[in-house]
Design a protein around this motif. Structure first.
Motif, PDB file in Angstrom:
ATOM      1  N   ALA A  14       0.836  -1.195   0.000  1.00  0.00           N
ATOM      2  CA  ALA A  14       0.000   0.000   0.000  1.00  0.00           C
ATOM      3  C   ALA A  14       0.875   1.251   0.000  1.00  0.00           C
ATOM      4  O   ALA A  14       1.888   1.309   0.699  1.00  0.00           O
ATOM      5  CB  ALA A  14      -0.914  -0.006   1.207  1.00  0.00           C
ATOM      6  N   GLY A  15       0.476   2.213  -0.816  1.00  0.00           N
ATOM      7  CA  GLY A  15       1.254   3.435  -0.969  1.00  0.00           C
ATOM      8  C   GLY A  15       2.245   3.385  -2.115  1.00  0.00           C
ATOM      9  O   GLY A  15       2.818   4.419  -2.488  1.00  0.00           O
ATOM     10  N   GLY A  16       2.446   2.202  -2.655  1.00  0.00           N
ATOM     11  CA  GLY A  16       3.390   2.031  -3.747  1.00  0.00           C
ATOM     12  C   GLY A  16       2.803   2.368  -5.105  1.00  0.00           C
ATOM     13  O   GLY A  16       1.669   2.843  -5.205  1.00  0.00           O
ATOM     14  N   SER A  17       3.605   2.117  -6.139  1.00  0.00           N
ATOM     15  CA  SER A  17       3.220   2.446  -7.504  1.00  0.00           C
ATOM     16  C   SER A  17       3.471   1.283  -8.438  1.00  0.00           C
ATOM     17  O   SER A  17       4.357   0.449  -8.200  1.00  0.00           O
ATOM     18  CB  SER A  17       4.033   3.653  -7.996  1.00  0.00           C
ATOM     19  OG  SER A  17       3.778   4.800  -7.222  1.00  0.00           O
ATOM     20  N   MET A  83      -0.132   4.040 -11.831  1.00  0.00           N
ATOM     21  CA  MET A  83      -0.926   3.919 -10.617  1.00  0.00           C
ATOM     22  C   MET A  83      -0.052   4.270  -9.423  1.00  0.00           C
ATOM     23  O   MET A  83       0.934   3.570  -9.148  1.00  0.00           O
ATOM     24  CB  MET A  83      -1.478   2.500 -10.485  1.00  0.00           C
ATOM     25  CG  MET A  83      -2.261   2.033 -11.710  1.00  0.00           C
ATOM     26  SD  MET A  83      -3.068   0.435 -11.479  1.00  0.00           S
ATOM     27  CE  MET A  83      -1.629  -0.615 -11.288  1.00  0.00           C
ATOM     28  N   ASN A  84      -0.394   5.332  -8.747  1.00  0.00           N
ATOM     29  CA  ASN A  84       0.338   5.781  -7.564  1.00  0.00           C
ATOM     30  C   ASN A  84      -0.548   5.698  -6.328  1.00  0.00           C
ATOM     31  O   ASN A  84      -1.770   5.587  -6.433  1.00  0.00           O
ATOM     32  CB  ASN A  84       0.812   7.222  -7.752  1.00  0.00           C
ATOM     33  CG  ASN A  84       1.757   7.381  -8.924  1.00  0.00           C
ATOM     34  OD1 ASN A  84       2.519   6.470  -9.257  1.00  0.00           O
ATOM     35  ND2 ASN A  84       1.723   8.544  -9.559  1.00  0.00           N
ATOM     36  N   SER A  85       0.071   5.757  -5.174  1.00  0.00           N
ATOM     37  CA  SER A  85      -0.659   5.724  -3.898  1.00  0.00           C
ATOM     38  C   SER A  85      -1.657   4.577  -3.869  1.00  0.00           C
ATOM     39  O   SER A  85      -2.820   4.753  -3.501  1.00  0.00           O
ATOM     40  CB  SER A  85      -1.382   7.064  -3.671  1.00  0.00           C
ATOM     41  OG  SER A  85      -0.467   8.132  -3.681  1.00  0.00           O
ATOM     42  N   LEU A  86      -1.184   3.418  -4.232  1.00  0.00           N
ATOM     43  CA  LEU A  86      -2.077   2.265  -4.334  1.00  0.00           C
ATOM     44  C   LEU A  86      -2.626   1.864  -2.980  1.00  0.00           C
ATOM     45  O   LEU A  86      -1.950   1.979  -1.946  1.00  0.00           O
ATOM     46  CB  LEU A  86      -1.339   1.099  -4.984  1.00  0.00           C
ATOM     47  CG  LEU A  86      -1.188   1.222  -6.505  1.00  0.00           C
ATOM     48  CD1 LEU A  86      -0.097   0.312  -7.025  1.00  0.00           C
ATOM     49  CD2 LEU A  86      -2.513   0.903  -7.184  1.00  0.00           C
ATOM     50  N   THR A 118      -4.115  -8.340 -16.422  1.00  0.00           N
ATOM     51  CA  THR A 118      -2.908  -8.483 -15.610  1.00  0.00           C
ATOM     52  C   THR A 118      -3.285  -8.258 -14.150  1.00  0.00           C
ATOM     53  O   THR A 118      -4.031  -7.337 -13.822  1.00  0.00           O
ATOM     54  CB  THR A 118      -1.807  -7.506 -16.068  1.00  0.00           C
ATOM     55  OG1 THR A 118      -0.603  -7.754 -15.341  1.00  0.00           O
ATOM     56  CG2 THR A 118      -2.208  -6.048 -15.903  1.00  0.00           C
ATOM     57  N   GLN A 119      -2.771  -9.114 -13.276  1.00  0.00           N
ATOM     58  CA  GLN A 119      -3.153  -9.072 -11.858  1.00  0.00           C
ATOM     59  C   GLN A 119      -2.367  -7.987 -11.130  1.00  0.00           C
ATOM     60  O   GLN A 119      -1.138  -7.919 -11.223  1.00  0.00           O
ATOM     61  CB  GLN A 119      -2.876 -10.423 -11.203  1.00  0.00           C
ATOM     62  CG  GLN A 119      -3.160 -10.465  -9.709  1.00  0.00           C
ATOM     63  CD  GLN A 119      -4.637 -10.391  -9.380  1.00  0.00           C
ATOM     64  OE1 GLN A 119      -5.454 -11.100  -9.975  1.00  0.00           O
ATOM     65  NE2 GLN A 119      -4.994  -9.532  -8.429  1.00  0.00           N
ATOM     66  N   VAL A 120      -3.089  -7.180 -10.373  1.00  0.00           N
ATOM     67  CA  VAL A 120      -2.490  -6.204  -9.468  1.00  0.00           C
ATOM     68  C   VAL A 120      -2.949  -6.543  -8.061  1.00  0.00           C
ATOM     69  O   VAL A 120      -4.149  -6.627  -7.798  1.00  0.00           O
ATOM     70  CB  VAL A 120      -2.910  -4.768  -9.839  1.00  0.00           C
ATOM     71  CG1 VAL A 120      -2.455  -3.786  -8.758  1.00  0.00           C
ATOM     72  CG2 VAL A 120      -2.338  -4.382 -11.190  1.00  0.00           C
ATOM     73  N   THR A 121      -1.994  -6.748  -7.174  1.00  0.00           N
ATOM     74  CA  THR A 121      -2.302  -7.060  -5.780  1.00  0.00           C
ATOM     75  C   THR A 121      -1.597  -6.053  -4.886  1.00  0.00           C
ATOM     76  O   THR A 121      -0.379  -5.877  -4.985  1.00  0.00           O
ATOM     77  CB  THR A 121      -1.843  -8.485  -5.420  1.00  0.00           C
ATOM     78  OG1 THR A 121      -2.466  -9.417  -6.305  1.00  0.00           O
ATOM     79  CG2 THR A 121      -2.233  -8.815  -3.984  1.00  0.00           C
TER      80      THR A 121
END
Length: 124
Positions: A14-17, A83-86, A118-121
């Motif tokens: 969390a918080g990553g990009s 995608m930022n601040s994930l 594409t999977q984003v976790t």
């Protein structure tokens, strides 16, 4: 016909990009509007962002506005989603899609071609 291939997904805190890419082939890329959607387990596929043919116009879902940026490089037939601040709630399979009418559409049934996803976790 158009073929779309997404890449760039993965596991992030969390918080990553992350930066997703969608490589298009098979027809004139610059004549299609492009969109990104996502689908979480057990939920419907929902709109994330869209971009016009030239890239001059973009539209975002309220849930990602200010955190995600859609862009395109027509010379490379590629659309991107930065995608930022994930957040953990961003976890989903992300799909890119092509709209042959060239509109900046927000509904899945307005799009004509889809990638495989594409999977984003995002971990908390």
């Amino acid at each position: 016909q158009a073929q779309l291939v997404e890449s760039g997904g993965g596991l992030v805190q969390a918080g990553g990009s992350l930066r997703l890419s969608c490589q298009a082939s098979g027809r004139t890329f610059s004549s299609t509007a492009m969109g990104w959607f996502r689908q979480a387990p057990g939920k419907e596929r929902v709109f994330v962002a869209a971009i016009s043919r030239s890239g001059a116009n973009t539209y975002y879902a309220d849930s990602v506005k200010g955190r995600f940026t859609i862009s395109r490089d027509n010379a490379k037939n590629t659309v991107f989603l930065q995608m930022n601040s994930l957040k953990p709630e961003d976890t989903a399979v992300y799909y890119c899609a092509a709209d042959l009418l060239g509109t900046v559409a927000t509904k899945p049934d307005e799009y004509d071609y889809w990638g495989q996803g594409t999977q984003v976790t995002v971990s908390s």
